[in-house]
Design a protein around this motif. Structure first.
Motif, PDB file in Angstrom:
ATOM      1  N   THR A 105      35.535  39.890  30.145  1.00 48.90           N
ATOM      2  CA  THR A 105      35.644  40.216  31.331  1.00 48.90           C
ATOM      3  C   THR A 105      34.138  39.587  31.976  1.00 48.90           C
ATOM      4  O   THR A 105      34.501  39.252  32.504  1.00 48.90           O
ATOM      5  CB  THR A 105      36.157  41.367  32.215  1.00 48.90           C
ATOM      6  OG1 THR A 105      35.076  42.422  31.982  1.00 48.90           O
ATOM      7  CG2 THR A 105      37.251  41.498  31.974  1.00 48.90           C
ATOM      8  N   LEU A 139      39.968  45.049  39.274  1.00 51.58           N
ATOM      9  CA  LEU A 139      41.145  43.859  38.716  1.00 51.58           C
ATOM     10  C   LEU A 139      40.395  43.408  39.134  1.00 51.58           C
ATOM     11  O   LEU A 139      40.786  42.068  38.490  1.00 51.58           O
ATOM     12  CB  LEU A 139      41.366  45.178  38.256  1.00 51.58           C
ATOM     13  CG  LEU A 139      41.827  46.362  37.060  1.00 51.58           C
ATOM     14  CD1 LEU A 139      41.282  46.759  37.418  1.00 51.58           C
ATOM     15  CD2 LEU A 139      42.819  45.892  36.106  1.00 51.58           C
ATOM     16  N   THR A 143      38.411  38.931  37.566  1.00 54.67           N
ATOM     17  CA  THR A 143      39.295  37.775  37.367  1.00 54.67           C
ATOM     18  C   THR A 143      39.284  37.237  38.276  1.00 54.67           C
ATOM     19  O   THR A 143      39.547  35.603  37.791  1.00 54.67           O
ATOM     20  CB  THR A 143      40.476  38.000  37.020  1.00 54.67           C
ATOM     21  OG1 THR A 143      40.984  39.536  38.712  1.00 54.67           O
ATOM     22  CG2 THR A 143      41.285  39.247  36.043  1.00 54.67           C
ATOM     23  N   PRO A 153      44.243  40.513  35.227  1.00 55.85           N
ATOM     24  CA  PRO A 153      44.110  40.918  34.578  1.00 55.85           C
ATOM     25  C   PRO A 153      45.551  42.001  33.383  1.00 55.85           C
ATOM     26  O   PRO A 153      46.465  41.431  34.095  1.00 55.85           O
ATOM     27  CB  PRO A 153      44.134  42.635  35.115  1.00 55.85           C
ATOM     28  CG  PRO A 153      44.961  41.581  36.510  1.00 55.85           C
ATOM     29  CD  PRO A 153      44.596  40.399  36.512  1.00 55.85           C
ATOM     30  N   SER A 156      43.721  47.454  31.599  1.00 56.55           N
ATOM     31  CA  SER A 156      42.385  47.185  31.633  1.00 56.55           C
ATOM     32  C   SER A 156      41.831  48.746  30.856  1.00 56.55           C
ATOM     33  O   SER A 156      42.307  49.836  29.998  1.00 56.55           O
ATOM     34  CB  SER A 156      42.690  48.306  33.085  1.00 56.55           C
ATOM     35  OG  SER A 156      42.408  49.201  33.235  1.00 56.55           O
ATOM     36  N   ILE A 328      41.890  40.332  29.825  1.00 49.08           N
ATOM     37  CA  ILE A 328      42.156  38.791  31.301  1.00 49.08           C
ATOM     38  C   ILE A 328      43.071  37.299  30.379  1.00 49.08           C
ATOM     39  O   ILE A 328      42.785  37.719  29.097  1.00 49.08           O
ATOM     40  CB  ILE A 328      41.119  38.667  31.528  1.00 49.08           C
ATOM     41  CG1 ILE A 328      40.601  37.194  30.565  1.00 49.08           C
ATOM     42  CG2 ILE A 328      40.262  39.000  32.417  1.00 49.08           C
ATOM     43  CD1 ILE A 328      39.109  37.409  30.889  1.00 49.08           C
ATOM     44  N   THR A 349      51.750  40.052  32.714  1.00 46.62           N
ATOM     45  CA  THR A 349      50.252  40.943  34.028  1.00 46.62           C
ATOM     46  C   THR A 349      51.119  41.412  34.457  1.00 46.62           C
ATOM     47  O   THR A 349      49.995  42.007  35.628  1.00 46.62           O
ATOM     48  CB  THR A 349      49.482  39.746  33.953  1.00 46.62           C
ATOM     49  OG1 THR A 349      49.976  38.833  34.985  1.00 46.62           O
ATOM     50  CG2 THR A 349      48.864  38.824  33.115  1.00 46.62           C
ATOM     51  N   SER A 367      47.542  47.803  34.238  1.00 47.48           N
ATOM     52  CA  SER A 367      46.312  47.041  34.577  1.00 47.48           C
ATOM     53  C   SER A 367      47.196  46.405  36.402  1.00 47.48           C
ATOM     54  O   SER A 367      46.846  45.942  37.407  1.00 47.48           O
ATOM     55  CB  SER A 367      46.770  46.003  34.453  1.00 47.48           C
ATOM     56  OG  SER A 367      47.444  45.563  34.553  1.00 47.48           O
TER      57      SER A 367
END
Length: 445
Positions: A105, A139, A143, A153, A156, A328, A349, A367
């Motif tokens: 990240t 998050l 990103t 994201p 996590s 990511i 995602t 996430s």
């Protein structure tokens, strides 16, 4: 079981290879979105997972996507680090990926600023995806970079404190410490010296210890890496000096750097059964939620407790916060199938069932806001601590920078020297470090 390379030390080490991305700015979402996402097509997805359980989890998730999108087939290629990824994005061509994922990240600033990954704004707008209603604030922050979003994201990580309940009971400690001053006293009570070494160490504070790196410590102090003008703030914000001063005091209280570092060299691998927390060599450990799976596999002979890390003594109202990071996903700018690629990213995602299923399989924190609340999450009660840390309003991550994690390496270099006693004027050294960070960033633009 979580993937190894995601962790902070490896993320910092990967920064050197990220220079490859600087010359990868050869495409964008605006010039490669003519493909029909409903047409029969095959896209290629590169990811970094390598352990058998992780690879199976990815394949299962992709299979669910293909069932929901029968016209899109996904060719999955695993065990891809940022070095390999950078070379592919730079080279382009039909053999490269359409969709990519990364555990680093800290390199999002580099990805977005250089154009190494496509701008996702057109896809997000077309899909009418409300980011504020989908992802936690932190998050969303890690990103994107300077308003350009080139990633989303995918699961996590939240960092907290693991502690040996049996050792706590023997030492007469009733509860995990909430402030750093309390932490020092607890760590001292748990420490049993044995000659020039230890029978048991309360906590390994050294920066070369597992996960005890600068950015993880800093998350427990209110801090700001850069000011409003984008200049390094490490010399002006007193939190950085306070953290380093405290960490060194903890090192000194537990035996000094040399003694601690000698003991550290006796530790087993971070990812194996001989991890020092597993073996009882240390009684407290800073780590992420994935450690729960490792503890179960290791079948440790004591009861394990989990809590948030302590906070600065004058920030006790913020107890419960922690450091966050994660995986990511993005689109290769040279891909000719970006609309189809977006469908995979959007599914993996944002689809609640997909995120929950993947989180269950991998053992990471979900996430999305909906997935975090899902009754279908299958974790023991201790995992709830990490879910709470992930949703705490004061939890933080590293700030983005155009040159990735280089500024963290510079700051860490100072911290290493300070804990060893090689730096005595911390104020001046922080000012010199800030100036170096600013020069490095200016050179990268």
């Amino acid at each position: 079981m979580p993937v190894r390379p995601r962790r902070a030390a490896a993320a910092l080490a990967a920064t050197a290879s990220i220079a490859l991305f600087a010359s990868a700015c050869t495409g964008s979402a605006n010039n490669a979105t003519s493909d029909d996402p409903k047409a029969e097509t095959t896209i290629t997805f590169w990811h970094g997972w390598s352990a058998p359980a992780e690879v199976k989890a990815i394949k299962d998730n992709v299979a669910r996507f293909e069932k929901a999108h029968p016209n899109i087939k996904v060719k999955v290629v695993g065990d891809i680090n940022d070095d390999k990824l950078g070379q592919a994005l730079r080279a382009g061509g039909s053999n490269g990926p359409d969709v990519v994922s990364s555990f680093t990240t800290s390199n999002v600033g580099k990805f977005c600023a250089s154009g190494a990954l496509a701008d996702l704004k057109p896809f997000i707008e077309k899909s009418k995806l409300d980011l504020d209603k989908t992802f936690p604030k932190v998050l969303q922050e890690y990103t994107q970079f300077e308003g350009k979003r080139c990633t989303l994201p995918l699961l996590s990580d939240a960092y907290g404190l693991y502690y040996n309940k049996d050792a706590f009971e023997k030492a007469g400690i009733k509860a995990p410490p909430k402030t750093w001053s309390e932490f020092t006293e607890v760590a001292k009570k748990l420490t049993k010296s044995k000659g020039d070494s230890y029978e048991q160490l309360g906590f390994m504070p050294n920066y070369l210890g597992y996960e005890t790196v600068v950015e993880h410590y800093m998350s427990q102090w209110d801090h700001t890496y850069f000011d409003a003008d984008g200049k390094s703030n490490v010399a002006k914000d007193p939190a950085f000096a306070e953290m380093m001063t405290y960490q060194k005091s903890l090192v000194d209280a537990l035996g000094g750097f040399k003694k601690l570092d000698k003991y550290r060299t006796t530790f087993g691998d971070e990812w194996g059964a001989k991890h020092p927390f597993h073996t009882g060599q240390v009684a407290m450990q800073l780590d992420g939620e994935w450690r729960l799976n490792f503890l179960e596999e290791a079948k440790v002979g004591f009861e394990v407790g989990v809590a948030p890390m302590p906070v600065a003594d004058d920030e006790v109202a913020e107890y419960g916060k922690g450091y966050l990071s994660g995986t990511i996903m993005g689109i290769a700018p040279q891909s000719k199938k970006q609309n189809a690629a977006w469908e995979l990213i959007k599914y993996m995602t944002t689809d609640t069932d997909a995120v929950v299923s993947f989180a269950n399989d991998i053992g990471n924190v979900p996430s999305t806001l909906e997935a975090l609340k899902s009754p279908n999450l299958k974790f023991d009660d201790r995992f709830k601590t990490f879910l709470a840390i992930a949703q705490h309003p004061e939890s933080t991550t590293m700030a983005g920078a155009v040159n990735g994690a280089t500024y963290q390496e510079t700051l860490s270099d100072l911290a290493h020297k300070y804990e060893k006693g090689q730096v005595t004027d911390l104020k001046k050294s922080l000012a010199d470090t800030a100036a170096q960070i600013d020069r490095d960033i200016a050179a990268a633009k």
